[in-house]
Design a protein around this motif. Structure first.
Motif, PDB file in Angstrom:
ATOM      1  N   LEU A 234      61.497  62.067 -17.182  1.00  0.00           N
ATOM      2  CA  LEU A 234      61.489  61.420 -15.862  1.00  0.00           C
ATOM      3  C   LEU A 234      61.159  62.421 -14.765  1.00  0.00           C
ATOM      4  CD1 LEU A 234      64.663  59.119 -16.144  1.00  0.00           C
ATOM      5  CD2 LEU A 234      62.263  58.416 -16.135  1.00  0.00           C
ATOM      6  N   GLU A 235      61.738  63.620 -14.877  1.00  0.00           N
ATOM      7  CA  GLU A 235      61.491  64.631 -13.840  1.00  0.00           C
ATOM      8  C   GLU A 235      60.042  65.100 -13.861  1.00  0.00           C
ATOM      9  OE1 GLU A 235      65.095  66.941 -15.118  1.00  0.00           O
ATOM     10  OE2 GLU A 235      65.253  67.243 -12.960  1.00  0.00           O
ATOM     11  N   GLU A 236      59.501  65.270 -15.081  1.00  0.00           N
ATOM     12  CA  GLU A 236      58.080  65.683 -15.176  1.00  0.00           C
ATOM     13  C   GLU A 236      57.177  64.679 -14.479  1.00  0.00           C
ATOM     14  OE1 GLU A 236      56.534  66.398 -19.048  1.00  0.00           O
ATOM     15  OE2 GLU A 236      57.698  68.219 -19.308  1.00  0.00           O
ATOM     16  N   ALA A 237      57.501  63.401 -14.642  1.00  0.00           N
ATOM     17  CA  ALA A 237      56.660  62.368 -14.035  1.00  0.00           C
ATOM     18  C   ALA A 237      56.898  62.263 -12.539  1.00  0.00           C
ATOM     19  CB  ALA A 237      56.932  61.025 -14.709  1.00  0.00           C
ATOM     20  N   LEU A 238      58.144  62.291 -12.124  1.00  0.00           N
ATOM     21  CA  LEU A 238      58.439  61.970 -10.723  1.00  0.00           C
ATOM     22  C   LEU A 238      58.389  63.175  -9.794  1.00  0.00           C
ATOM     23  CD1 LEU A 238      61.376  59.505 -11.447  1.00  0.00           C
ATOM     24  CD2 LEU A 238      59.100  58.904 -10.684  1.00  0.00           C
ATOM     25  N   TYR A 239      58.775  64.358 -10.304  1.00  0.00           N
ATOM     26  CA  TYR A 239      58.799  65.539  -9.430  1.00  0.00           C
ATOM     27  C   TYR A 239      57.598  66.446  -9.636  1.00  0.00           C
ATOM     28  CZ  TYR A 239      63.589  64.509  -8.000  1.00  0.00           C
ATOM     29  OH  TYR A 239      64.699  63.914  -7.469  1.00  0.00           O
ATOM     30  N   GLU A 240      57.097  66.488 -10.896  1.00  0.00           N
ATOM     31  CA  GLU A 240      56.023  67.459 -11.172  1.00  0.00           C
ATOM     32  C   GLU A 240      54.660  66.795 -11.328  1.00  0.00           C
ATOM     33  OE1 GLU A 240      57.494  69.735 -14.562  1.00  0.00           O
ATOM     34  OE2 GLU A 240      59.483  69.437 -13.716  1.00  0.00           O
ATOM     35  N   ASN A 241      54.634  65.459 -11.279  1.00  0.00           N
ATOM     36  CA  ASN A 241      53.383  64.698 -11.433  1.00  0.00           C
ATOM     37  C   ASN A 241      52.568  65.106 -12.656  1.00  0.00           C
ATOM     38  OD1 ASN A 241      53.774  63.167  -9.083  1.00  0.00           O
ATOM     39  ND2 ASN A 241      53.091  64.902  -7.843  1.00  0.00           N
ATOM     40  N   LYS A 242      53.280  65.516 -13.737  1.00  0.00           N
ATOM     41  CA  LYS A 242      52.553  65.945 -14.940  1.00  0.00           C
ATOM     42  C   LYS A 242      52.120  64.737 -15.761  1.00  0.00           C
ATOM     43  CE  LYS A 242      54.525  70.469 -15.880  1.00  0.00           C
ATOM     44  NZ  LYS A 242      55.595  71.125 -16.619  1.00  0.00           N
ATOM     45  N   VAL A 243      52.889  63.676 -15.668  1.00  0.00           N
ATOM     46  CA  VAL A 243      52.591  62.456 -16.421  1.00  0.00           C
ATOM     47  C   VAL A 243      52.561  61.311 -15.426  1.00  0.00           C
ATOM     48  CG1 VAL A 243      53.306  61.139 -18.469  1.00  0.00           C
ATOM     49  CG2 VAL A 243      54.334  63.383 -18.007  1.00  0.00           C
ATOM     50  N   GLU A 244      51.694  60.348 -15.652  1.00  0.00           N
ATOM     51  CA  GLU A 244      51.683  59.189 -14.754  1.00  0.00           C
ATOM     52  C   GLU A 244      52.491  58.050 -15.376  1.00  0.00           C
ATOM     53  OE1 GLU A 244      48.317  56.446 -12.727  1.00  0.00           O
ATOM     54  OE2 GLU A 244      48.695  58.481 -12.038  1.00  0.00           O
ATOM     55  N   LEU A 245      53.321  57.436 -14.578  1.00  0.00           N
ATOM     56  CA  LEU A 245      54.031  56.232 -15.023  1.00  0.00           C
ATOM     57  C   LEU A 245      53.437  55.070 -14.211  1.00  0.00           C
ATOM     58  CD1 LEU A 245      57.712  57.588 -15.116  1.00  0.00           C
ATOM     59  CD2 LEU A 245      56.083  57.414 -17.007  1.00  0.00           C
ATOM     60  N   PRO A 246      52.384  54.415 -14.743  1.00  0.00           N
ATOM     61  CA  PRO A 246      51.630  53.449 -13.930  1.00  0.00           C
ATOM     62  C   PRO A 246      52.473  52.301 -13.412  1.00  0.00           C
ATOM     63  CG  PRO A 246      50.855  53.461 -16.216  1.00  0.00           C
ATOM     64  CD  PRO A 246      51.803  54.590 -16.087  1.00  0.00           C
ATOM     65  N   ARG A 247      53.455  51.861 -14.232  1.00  0.00           N
ATOM     66  CA  ARG A 247      54.255  50.707 -13.779  1.00  0.00           C
ATOM     67  C   ARG A 247      55.302  51.113 -12.743  1.00  0.00           C
ATOM     68  NH1 ARG A 247      53.449  50.498 -19.054  1.00  0.00           N
ATOM     69  NH2 ARG A 247      52.261  48.780 -19.939  1.00  0.00           N
ATOM     70  N   VAL A 248      55.610  52.388 -12.686  1.00  0.00           N
ATOM     71  CA  VAL A 248      56.515  52.873 -11.626  1.00  0.00           C
ATOM     72  C   VAL A 248      55.699  53.020 -10.342  1.00  0.00           C
ATOM     73  CG1 VAL A 248      57.990  54.804 -10.879  1.00  0.00           C
ATOM     74  CG2 VAL A 248      58.039  54.048 -13.274  1.00  0.00           C
ATOM     75  N   LYS A 249      54.515  53.600 -10.502  1.00  0.00           N
ATOM     76  CA  LYS A 249      53.629  53.804  -9.345  1.00  0.00           C
ATOM     77  C   LYS A 249      53.235  52.467  -8.703  1.00  0.00           C
ATOM     78  CE  LYS A 249      49.483  56.431  -8.327  1.00  0.00           C
ATOM     79  NZ  LYS A 249      48.219  56.784  -8.943  1.00  0.00           N
ATOM     80  N   ALA A 250      52.993  51.467  -9.554  1.00  0.00           N
ATOM     81  CA  ALA A 250      52.512  50.167  -9.045  1.00  0.00           C
ATOM     82  C   ALA A 250      53.505  49.512  -8.091  1.00  0.00           C
ATOM     83  CB  ALA A 250      52.228  49.239 -10.217  1.00  0.00           C
ATOM     84  N   LEU A 251      54.760  49.893  -8.200  1.00  0.00           N
ATOM     85  CA  LEU A 251      55.774  49.267  -7.332  1.00  0.00           C
ATOM     86  C   LEU A 251      55.652  49.729  -5.883  1.00  0.00           C
ATOM     87  CD1 LEU A 251      58.940  49.404  -9.588  1.00  0.00           C
ATOM     88  CD2 LEU A 251      57.849  47.364  -8.681  1.00  0.00           C
TER      89      LEU A 251
END
Ligand SMILES: CSC[C@H]1O[C@H](OP(=O)(O)O)[C@H](O)[C@@H]1O
Ligand SMILES: Nc1ncnc2[nH]cnc12
Length: 303
Positions: free
Chosen positions: A255-272
């Motif tokens: 979760l931290e890699e995706a949300l704080y480090e932008n290393k992975v994209e979580l498209p359904r989180v971003k879409a919100l």
């Protein structure tokens, strides 16, 4: 304005989970929102990477709130006010299926609402109407991250199930045998009293939400079994606590890699993000200013 604005991840603990021992608490806050105070002080914790995450006990730290009394709007609004983008919510549930055993973990993907309309269930009222899409009430990106940890669960034959249908009843009394059988017939797999309106409010606040359910009993449908009692629930809850704690820390790095480090994209989180910007159907000139002022707290600048 809270001194915390970048707490992107929050855990909500349910019955039996009034804190997370695997997280290091560093502060406590109690935001006063337009919908009142949250169920308990929000505990700010520090992760191994140095980020802040939040923990909130849904029923209060001493479990003094029954499910119908949980101030869900204040809880979601308070989490939003500190920057929360993702909520992982724990819940004790009854199993409506033989293969979902007490102590198993379940990631639901659907909900059937059997609450009785006595819980305030929207931020949009009294002169500012809006309608969210709620066809997919949970966030699959989050479910994928959690499910990837399924083999880390400890205990004999403890399994993690996914894509199950969660019935949310009003309570506080448990179901009759006839109700329990009816829920099985309509496709319910598990049952609790807490996912609504929490999940709807999170969606309105543009927060990605996934519930981690922990089975504690076979509800009331199983003829070979006594009907569910709170003693059964509590015994199995206590057994579930260490798996819940471990799961919480295990999913944090992804979760931290995706949300704080932008290393992975979580498209359904971003879409919100921004999804509510055009959600109000009320004509701008017809909106009630007081209603808009309250909504400003969760979606500033939108209306
Ligand atoms: C204590 S048994 C019934 C109670 O347990 C569950 O709470 P939570 O979802 O907060 O873990 C269930 O939803 C009921 O509120
Ligand atoms: N059988 C049940 N019904 C509703 N909520 C529950 N929480 C835990 N077990 C439950």
């Amino acid at each position: 304005m809270s001194k915390y604005t970048d707490v992107k991840i929050a855990f909500i603990g349910g019955s039996g989970l009034y804190r997370l021992d695997t997280l290091k608490p560093v502060d406590e806050i109690e935001p006063e929102t337009p919908w009142g105070k949250p169920s308990a002080k929000i505990v700010i914790c520090e992760t191994a990477s140095g980020n802040h995450v939040a923990f909130l006990a849904r029923h209060g730290t001493g479990h003094h709130l029954n499910p119908s009394e949980v101030p869900a709007r204040a809880n979601i609004a308070a989490l939003k006010s500190i920057g929360v983008e993702v909520i992982i919510a724990f819940s004790a549930v009854g199993s409506l299926r033989e293969e979902i055993k007490p102590r198993d973990f379940i990631l639901p993907s659907q909900i059937i609402d059997r609450t009785k309309g006595i819980r305030p269930s929207t931020f949009f009222e009294k002169g500012c109407a809006a309608h969210i899409a709620f066809g997919e009430p949970f966030n699959k990106d989050l479910a994928d991250i959690i499910y990837s940890q399924k083999n880390t669960l400890q205990g004999e034959n403890v399994e993690m199930h996914r894509d199950k249908c969660l019935i949310c009843m009003e309570g506080p009394a448990f179901s009759t045998r006839a109700e329990s059988n009816m829920y099985r017939m309509v496709g319910g797999d598990i049952i609790n009293m807490s996912v609504l309106p929490e999940a709807k409010l999170a969606m309105e606040a543009e927060i990605a939400y996934q519930m981690i359910c922990m089975a504690t009993d076979y509800d009331s449908w199983r003829v070979s079994e006594e009907v569910v009692t709170v003693e059964t629930v509590v015994a199995n809850l206590n057994a579930n606590t260490s798996n819940a704690n471990q799961l919480a820390v295990n999913i944090l790095p992804a979760l931290e890699e995706a949300l704080y480090e932008n290393k992975v994209e979580l498209p359904r989180v971003k879409a919100l993000k921004g999804s509510m910007r055009f959600a109000s159907i009320t004509a701008k000139e017809a909106r009630n200013l007081e209603a808009v002022r309250k909504i400003e707290y969760i979606l500033p600048g939108y209306f």
